[in-house]
Design a protein around this motif. Sequence first.
Motif, PDB file in Angstrom:
ATOM      1  N   HIS A  72      -2.535   2.046   6.818  1.00 17.74           N
ATOM      2  CA  HIS A  72      -3.799   2.802   6.753  1.00 17.74           C
ATOM      3  C   HIS A  72      -3.568   4.227   7.242  1.00 17.74           C
ATOM      4  O   HIS A  72      -3.995   5.199   6.596  1.00 17.74           O
ATOM      5  N   ASP A  75      -1.293   6.045   4.607  1.00 15.11           N
ATOM      6  CA  ASP A  75      -1.980   6.472   3.384  1.00 15.11           C
ATOM      7  C   ASP A  75      -3.096   7.475   3.649  1.00 15.11           C
ATOM      8  O   ASP A  75      -3.562   8.146   2.734  1.00 15.11           O
ATOM      9  N   ARG A  76      -3.531   7.573   4.912  1.00 13.81           N
ATOM     10  CA  ARG A  76      -4.598   8.504   5.252  1.00 13.81           C
ATOM     11  C   ARG A  76      -4.075   9.839   5.792  1.00 13.81           C
ATOM     12  O   ARG A  76      -4.533  10.905   5.363  1.00 13.81           O
ATOM     13  N   ILE A  77      -3.114   9.803   6.740  1.00 10.58           N
ATOM     14  CA  ILE A  77      -2.680  11.059   7.370  1.00 10.58           C
ATOM     15  C   ILE A  77      -1.200  11.356   7.152  1.00 10.58           C
ATOM     16  O   ILE A  77      -0.724  12.400   7.597  1.00 10.58           O
ATOM     17  N   GLN A 214      -2.884  14.845  -1.047  1.00  9.16           N
ATOM     18  CA  GLN A 214      -3.638  15.752  -0.175  1.00  9.16           C
ATOM     19  C   GLN A 214      -4.220  16.913  -0.967  1.00  9.16           C
ATOM     20  O   GLN A 214      -5.391  17.278  -0.791  1.00  9.16           O
ATOM     21  N   ILE A 219      -7.313  11.188  -1.238  1.00 14.09           N
ATOM     22  CA  ILE A 219      -6.934  10.270  -0.171  1.00 14.09           C
ATOM     23  C   ILE A 219      -8.024   9.211  -0.017  1.00 14.09           C
ATOM     24  O   ILE A 219      -9.192   9.538   0.180  1.00 14.09           O
ATOM     25  N   LYS A 221     -10.557   6.459   1.484  1.00 14.93           N
ATOM     26  CA  LYS A 221     -11.173   6.300   2.801  1.00 14.93           C
ATOM     27  C   LYS A 221     -10.718   5.011   3.466  1.00 14.93           C
ATOM     28  O   LYS A 221     -10.539   4.947   4.679  1.00 14.93           O
ATOM     29  N   LEU A 222     -10.566   3.960   2.677  1.00 20.33           N
ATOM     30  CA  LEU A 222     -10.135   2.668   3.198  1.00 20.33           C
ATOM     31  C   LEU A 222      -9.066   2.102   2.256  1.00 20.33           C
ATOM     32  O   LEU A 222      -9.380   1.351   1.335  1.00 20.33           O
ATOM     33  N   PRO A 223      -7.808   2.473   2.470  1.00 18.01           N
ATOM     34  CA  PRO A 223      -6.736   2.089   1.543  1.00 18.01           C
ATOM     35  C   PRO A 223      -6.630   0.589   1.283  1.00 18.01           C
ATOM     36  O   PRO A 223      -6.373   0.169   0.157  1.00 18.01           O
ATOM     37  N   GLN A 358      -1.772   6.572  -4.036  1.00 17.55           N
ATOM     38  CA  GLN A 358      -2.893   6.553  -3.084  1.00 17.55           C
ATOM     39  C   GLN A 358      -2.835   5.365  -2.122  1.00 17.55           C
ATOM     40  O   GLN A 358      -3.260   5.461  -0.974  1.00 17.55           O
ATOM     41  N   THR A 362       0.164   1.020   1.770  1.00 21.75           N
ATOM     42  CA  THR A 362      -0.553  -0.223   2.053  1.00 21.75           C
ATOM     43  C   THR A 362      -0.062  -1.358   1.162  1.00 21.75           C
ATOM     44  O   THR A 362       0.170  -2.478   1.624  1.00 21.75           O
TER      45      THR A 362
END
Length: 429
Positions: A72, A75-77, A214, A219, A221-223, A358, A362
Motif C-alpha cells: 500500500h 503503490d501510494r508513495i 505520479q 495513484i 487511493k486504496l491499491p 498502479q 500490491t
Amino acid sequence: MNKKERRKILTASLVGSSIEWFDYFLYGTVSALVFNQLFFVTEDPTVGLLLAYASFALAFFIRPLGGVIFSHIGDRIGRKKTLVLTLSLMGAATFAMGLLPTYAAIGVAAPIILITLRLIQGLGLGGEWGGALLLAVEYAPKEQRGFFGSVPQMGVTIGLVLGTFALSVMTLLPEGSFMTWGWRVPFLLSGLLVVFGLWIRKGIDETPSFKKIQESGEIPKLPIADTFRYHWKEVLIAVGGKVVETAPFYIFGTFIVSYATNNLKFSQTVTLNAVMVATIITTILIPVMGKLSDKIGRKPLYIGGTILMVLYAFPYFWMLHQGSVFFLYLATVIGIGVIWAPITAVLGTMFSEIFSAQVRYTGVSLGYQIGAAVAGGTAPLIATALLLRFNDSYVPVAIYMIFTSIISLVAIWSVKDRTNVELDESEVG
C-alpha cells in the motif's frame, strides 16, 4: 539509463534482498538445530521440533499482511521509501533474536518473545520482496527484463548461502559453546549487513513506472481494493504459481537439515554444506536462466522446471537413503541447484508482467506472499508430520512435492507470455 546506473539499481535490489533472506533463513535453520531445545522445551524432542517448525511457519502467514501494508505504501508513495522501512524492520527483529534469553533463563516468555520477533520478520519480508523485484523490473529495458527480474531472486539463495555458511562455521565449535553463544553470532552480525544495505539504497531514485503514475495523477487511493476488483484472477494465478517455487525449496533447504541429521544420521555440518553448495550453484544459474527467458520466454522455462520437479520427487529421496555423502550432495545440488533455478528465475518477472503499474506492488506481493504462506512455511511442518504418520516413510513427502507442482502447472497455464513487450505499454488487467 547508462551501465553505471543499471549496475547501481541491480546492486541495491540484490543487496537488500540478500540481507532480508539471510535474516529469514537463519531462523529456519536454527529452529531445527537450536530453538527446539532452548526455547520450545518439551519431554519429546520430536514435539519440540514440530513446535519450532510451527513458529517457522507462523511468519509465512503474517507475510501477506506485511505485503498488504507495505505494498500500500509502495503503490501510494513509492518503492524506495518502502524498501528502507522493510529492511530496517527486518534487521531490528533479527538482531534482537541474537540477544534473547532462553527458556531456562526467563521461562515461557522466551518462546513468546521469539515468536513475536519472528512475526515482525514476516511483516518486513512481506513488503520487501515486491519492492526489491520492482526496483529491478521497472528500470529494466524490455529486452533484458528477464535478467533484471532474476537478480533480486538471487537474494533468496545468497541469503541462504550466507546463513548456512555462518551456521556451518559455528557448528564447528564444541556443542556446548554452539548451544550457548555460537548460534547467536550470525543474528548479531546481521545488524552490520542492514546498515550496509540501507547505505546502498540511499542513493537510488524512484522507478520510471511509479514516476509515470505520479505524473498522470493515477495513484490509487486504496491499491488493495483495486487489485481485488480488477486483478483478482492474476492474484490467484500468482498464488498458484508460487506453490512449486516454495514448497519443494523448503523441503530441499530446511526440512533436509533435520531429516538427514535425525533420520539418516548425517552430521549437521555435512548436511548444511550440501545445502550451501547447491545454493551457490543455483545462485550462478538464476541470472543465466533470466537471460535465457529473454530469448525463449518466461513460461516455457517455468513449465519445464515444474515438470522436472514432478519427475525428481522420488529419485531425490532414493538418493538420500543411499546413506552416502556423495548422494546427499548430488540429490541436493540437482534439486536446488538445477531444477529449482529456472522456476525461481522467471517467477518474479512473470508476476510483474501480469499486473498494471498502479497496483503492481500490491498484486505481486499478495500473490507471492499468500502462495508462500499456503505452501512454503508449512512445507517442513507437513513433511515432518507425514513422516510421523507413515512411520518414517518418505513416499507421502514425495507425493506432496508432486502435488504442489501440479497445482502450479494448472495455475500458470492461462498466462500470456509478455517477453519483449514494454512493461507499461498497455493496461494488463
